[in-house]
Design a protein around this motif. Structure first.
Motif, PDB file in Angstrom:
ATOM      1  N   PHE A   1       0.864  -1.190   0.000  1.00 38.60           N
ATOM      2  CA  PHE A   1       0.000   0.000   0.000  1.00 38.60           C
ATOM      3  C   PHE A   1       0.889   1.224   0.000  1.00 38.60           C
ATOM      4  N   ILE A   2       0.721   2.096  -1.012  1.00 38.74           N
ATOM      5  CA  ILE A   2       1.448   3.359  -1.023  1.00 38.74           C
ATOM      6  C   ILE A   2       0.474   4.495  -1.297  1.00 38.74           C
ATOM      7  N   SER A   3       0.787   5.661  -0.763  1.00 39.52           N
ATOM      8  CA  SER A   3      -0.048   6.847  -0.965  1.00 39.52           C
ATOM      9  C   SER A   3       0.281   7.480  -2.304  1.00 39.52           C
ATOM     10  N   LYS A   4      -0.732   8.069  -2.935  1.00 38.30           N
ATOM     11  CA  LYS A   4      -0.490   8.798  -4.176  1.00 38.30           C
ATOM     12  C   LYS A   4       0.417   9.995  -3.939  1.00 38.30           C
ATOM     13  N   VAL A   5       0.412  10.506  -2.709  1.00 42.78           N
ATOM     14  CA  VAL A   5       1.291  11.624  -2.365  1.00 42.78           C
ATOM     15  C   VAL A   5       2.725  11.096  -2.285  1.00 42.78           C
ATOM     16  N   GLY A   6       3.544  11.485  -3.221  1.00 41.99           N
ATOM     17  CA  GLY A   6       4.928  11.022  -3.234  1.00 41.99           C
ATOM     18  C   GLY A   6       5.108   9.611  -3.739  1.00 41.99           C
ATOM     19  N   ALA A   7       4.121   9.101  -4.482  1.00 36.80           N
ATOM     20  CA  ALA A   7       4.187   7.714  -4.955  1.00 36.80           C
ATOM     21  C   ALA A   7       5.425   7.456  -5.798  1.00 36.80           C
ATOM     22  N   SER A   8       5.802   8.416  -6.647  1.00 33.71           N
ATOM     23  CA  SER A   8       6.949   8.197  -7.537  1.00 33.71           C
ATOM     24  C   SER A   8       8.248   8.016  -6.759  1.00 33.71           C
ATOM     25  N   ASN A   9       8.305   8.556  -5.533  1.00 28.34           N
ATOM     26  CA  ASN A   9       9.534   8.464  -4.734  1.00 28.34           C
ATOM     27  C   ASN A   9       9.738   7.089  -4.112  1.00 28.34           C
ATOM     28  N   VAL A  10       8.645   6.352  -3.907  1.00 25.70           N
ATOM     29  CA  VAL A  10       8.769   5.047  -3.239  1.00 25.70           C
ATOM     30  C   VAL A  10       8.395   3.886  -4.150  1.00 25.70           C
ATOM     31  N   LEU A  11       8.003   4.189  -5.386  1.00 26.27           N
ATOM     32  CA  LEU A  11       7.489   3.140  -6.263  1.00 26.27           C
ATOM     33  C   LEU A  11       8.517   2.056  -6.533  1.00 26.27           C
ATOM     34  N   GLN A  12       9.743   2.426  -6.784  1.00 26.83           N
ATOM     35  CA  GLN A  12      10.768   1.422  -7.073  1.00 26.83           C
ATOM     36  C   GLN A  12      10.982   0.499  -5.878  1.00 26.83           C
ATOM     37  N   GLU A  13      11.067   1.075  -4.683  1.00 26.11           N
ATOM     38  CA  GLU A  13      11.246   0.266  -3.471  1.00 26.11           C
ATOM     39  C   GLU A  13      10.048  -0.652  -3.253  1.00 26.11           C
ATOM     40  N   ALA A  14       8.840  -0.124  -3.483  1.00 22.28           N
ATOM     41  CA  ALA A  14       7.629  -0.918  -3.297  1.00 22.28           C
ATOM     42  C   ALA A  14       7.579  -2.081  -4.276  1.00 22.28           C
ATOM     43  N   ILE A  15       7.902  -1.828  -5.535  1.00 25.39           N
ATOM     44  CA  ILE A  15       7.872  -2.877  -6.551  1.00 25.39           C
ATOM     45  C   ILE A  15       8.896  -3.953  -6.238  1.00 25.39           C
ATOM     46  N   LEU A  16      10.089  -3.549  -5.812  1.00 24.47           N
ATOM     47  CA  LEU A  16      11.129  -4.517  -5.464  1.00 24.47           C
ATOM     48  C   LEU A  16      10.661  -5.423  -4.325  1.00 24.47           C
ATOM     49  N   ALA A  17       9.983  -4.827  -3.331  1.00 19.91           N
ATOM     50  CA  ALA A  17       9.515  -5.607  -2.188  1.00 19.91           C
ATOM     51  C   ALA A  17       8.409  -6.577  -2.589  1.00 19.91           C
ATOM     52  N   VAL A  18       7.352  -6.074  -3.213  1.00 23.62           N
ATOM     53  CA  VAL A  18       6.194  -6.923  -3.479  1.00 23.62           C
ATOM     54  C   VAL A  18       6.492  -7.975  -4.544  1.00 23.62           C
ATOM     55  N   SER A  19       7.377  -7.654  -5.493  1.00 29.12           N
ATOM     56  CA  SER A  19       7.723  -8.661  -6.494  1.00 29.12           C
ATOM     57  C   SER A  19       8.565  -9.777  -5.887  1.00 29.12           C
ATOM     58  N   GLY A  20       9.137  -9.507  -4.712  1.00 28.56           N
ATOM     59  CA  GLY A  20       9.870 -10.534  -3.988  1.00 28.56           C
ATOM     60  C   GLY A  20       9.021 -11.243  -2.949  1.00 28.56           C
ATOM     61  N   GLY A  21       7.722 -10.925  -2.931  1.00 23.15           N
ATOM     62  CA  GLY A  21       6.807 -11.586  -2.007  1.00 23.15           C
ATOM     63  C   GLY A  21       6.757 -10.964  -0.629  1.00 23.15           C
TER      64      GLY A  21
END
Length: 220
Positions: free
Chosen positions: A107-127
């Motif tokens: 779950f990420i907020s639309k506020v500042g989403a671009s700043n955490v998107l890479q970290e979020a994708i790396l985490a969730v794609s790793g389960g």
């Protein structure tokens, strides 16, 4: 540790074209070879998911026709391994909990989403589950006794017509479309909406939508 799985196809679901464009640009910067599919509402999202089986779904909560939580449940029902990252304007604790309970991996907020998107994708794609700082803070400052579901009036206080209008509001319908669907005037819809907020002690459509989600009133 689970290694991140390769991402070849991503489904981006949001009813705001400009936001989708921004997220698409960020995704292509992070993953230049990924194929991106876009949907602006729930049924279209379910159809694209069935046809393309994306590796990751980026999903908003408030969508016309079907809210994001119902979409997650439908996706997880048909494909229990579906990876869903919620990208929402509301980072209140109840929305976050509902999303994770429904099966979202992050779950990420639309506020500042671009700043955490890479970290979020790396985490969730790793389960691994991922919560942005804003959603983590919201959860940390909430507690069970303050859960609005335990304090607010239950759905039994609502008339059948008020339930109908609440459901349509939660599905993203506006005053004019609700009036057409129910064959009543827009003024009558506005009156019912005011009564809903007064009866439930809530303010605004977003709060009414969260109430509908908490109490399972988003579908007939």
């Amino acid at each position: 540790m689970i290694s991140p799985r390769p991402l070849h196809r991503i489904l981006l679901v949001d009813d705001h074209p400009f936001l989708r464009a921004g997220l698409r640009a960020t995704l292509l910067r992070i993953l230049p070879d990924v194929e991106i599919f876009e949907a602006g509402e729930g049924l279209e999202a379910l159809d694209l998911f069935a046809r393309h089986q994306p590796d990751l779904v980026l999903l908003d909560v408030h969508l016309p026709g079907m809210n994001g939580l119902d979409i997650i449940r439908r996706l997880r029902s048909s494909n229990p391994t579906a990876h869903v990252l919620m990208v929402a304007a509301d980072a209140d604790p109840w929305t976050v909990r509902q999303a994770m309970d429904a099966g979202a991996v992050g779950f990420i907020s639309k506020v500042g989403a671009s700043n955490v998107l890479q970290e979020a994708i790396l985490a969730v794609s790793g389960g691994h589950p991922f919560l942005c700082e804003r959603s983590r803070t919201a959860l940390e400052h909430s507690s069970a006794p303050s859960d609005p579901a335990h304090q607010e009036p239950g759905p039994s206080v609502l008339s059948d017509r008020e339930r109908q209008i609440l459901r349509y509001l939660a599905q993203g319908e506006n005053t004019k479309s609700i009036a057409a669907l129910l064959s009543i005037s827009p003024k009558t819809v506005e009156t019912h909406r005011s009564h809903l907020m007064w009866k439930l002690g809530l303010e605004g459509v977003a709060a009414l939508t969260r109430y509908a989600i908490r109490h399972g009133l988003t579908t007939p």
